[in-house]
Design a protein around this motif. Sequence first.
Motif, short mmCIF file in Angstrom:
data_model
loop_
_atom_site.label_atom_id
_atom_site.label_comp_id
_atom_site.label_asym_id
_atom_site.label_seq_id
_atom_site.Cartn_x
_atom_site.Cartn_y
_atom_site.Cartn_z
N UNK A 95 -1.21 6.83 -4.95
CA UNK A 95 -2.32 6.09 -4.36
C UNK A 95 -1.82 4.87 -3.59
N UNK A 96 -0.88 4.13 -4.16
CA UNK A 96 -0.33 2.96 -3.47
C UNK A 96 0.33 3.36 -2.16
N UNK A 97 1.09 4.44 -2.17
CA UNK A 97 1.80 4.86 -0.97
C UNK A 97 0.85 5.43 0.07
N UNK A 98 -0.12 6.21 -0.36
CA UNK A 98 -1.07 6.80 0.58
C UNK A 98 -1.89 5.73 1.28
N UNK A 99 -2.35 4.75 0.53
CA UNK A 99 -3.16 3.69 1.13
C UNK A 99 -2.35 2.84 2.11
N UNK A 100 -1.10 2.61 1.79
CA UNK A 100 -0.26 1.81 2.69
C UNK A 100 0.10 2.58 3.96
N UNK A 101 0.10 3.90 3.88
CA UNK A 101 0.53 4.73 5.01
C UNK A 101 -0.60 5.11 5.95
N UNK A 102 -1.84 5.05 5.50
CA UNK A 102 -2.95 5.66 6.21
C UNK A 102 -3.68 4.75 7.18
N UNK A 103 -4.97 5.05 7.35
CA UNK A 103 -5.77 4.39 8.40
C UNK A 103 -5.90 2.89 8.19
#
Length: 295
Positions: free
Chosen positions: A142-150
């Motif tokens: 979750x931390x990585x996805x949120x930092x990588x996304x929109x």
Amino acid sequence: MDAGVFEHWVKRSLQDVELALEAWVPEAAPAGLGEAMRYAVLGAGKRLRPLLVLAAAEAVGGEGEAAMRAACAVELIHAYSLAHDDMPCMDNDVLRRGKPTLHVQFGEAQAMLAGDAMQALAFDVLTPDTGVAPALQARLCRLLARASGYDGMAGGQAIDLASVGKPLDERALRDMHRRKTGVLLQASVLMGAACGDISDNAWTALSDYGAAIGLAFQVVDDILDVTQDSEVLGKTAGKDQDSNKPTYVSVLGLDAARAYALQLRDQAHKALSDSGLADTAWLSLLADKVVERDN
């Protein structure tokens, strides 16, 4: 803290990360895809994001395997972002980490696919069958996805592309770079912190630390873009100015940008002092390294 001790820790950590990436980035992917992926991620780069993961994990007594997987995952996301950012449809650059960019070496289609594959591999690395608790796997993803996304890296890059040739004030520039560069660096710190058990106060302080060095990294990048040559940087110098992109130097001026970088470093040090954690030496020295680097 003796500088030699810190450099020994950095060297050992970089070796460990390189060995792990060597093991996890496959050579045998179809149609030369593995070769392109390994070209993009192995054997080069500052590895600041993995170092931040490992330093934060050590500061909180975190789980070693989870921290190494997080360190490699964030580096894979970073490498994928560089591969895509360098393409002709984005920043159109030909030099990265002192060698031809991925699309120059392998062609645009293969570079696009290699970036896609590295992004997916990052989350595969974070979710092993054994060795890392499922709840921690989910939190790291979750931390990585949120930092990588929109709302993070991809969103910042979108703003960056939309801002070419347009004036931005310092607040808008800060928001763009917070997303494009800063959030992934901040997430690196928090992914390391998530590997241990810490108080809410320490979590907030490490988040503040990550935000400060994330922005400082971009300010220094903007400074180096106009003060260093391509050979030192390992990428095309003066690219932002030539592309008419707003930077901290163009908005604030060179001297003010340098002063701002030092201010952000001081903010990072204060956040560590406020964390209540006993051993934040590596994180403190990494903040210094971000501001004092020459490439």
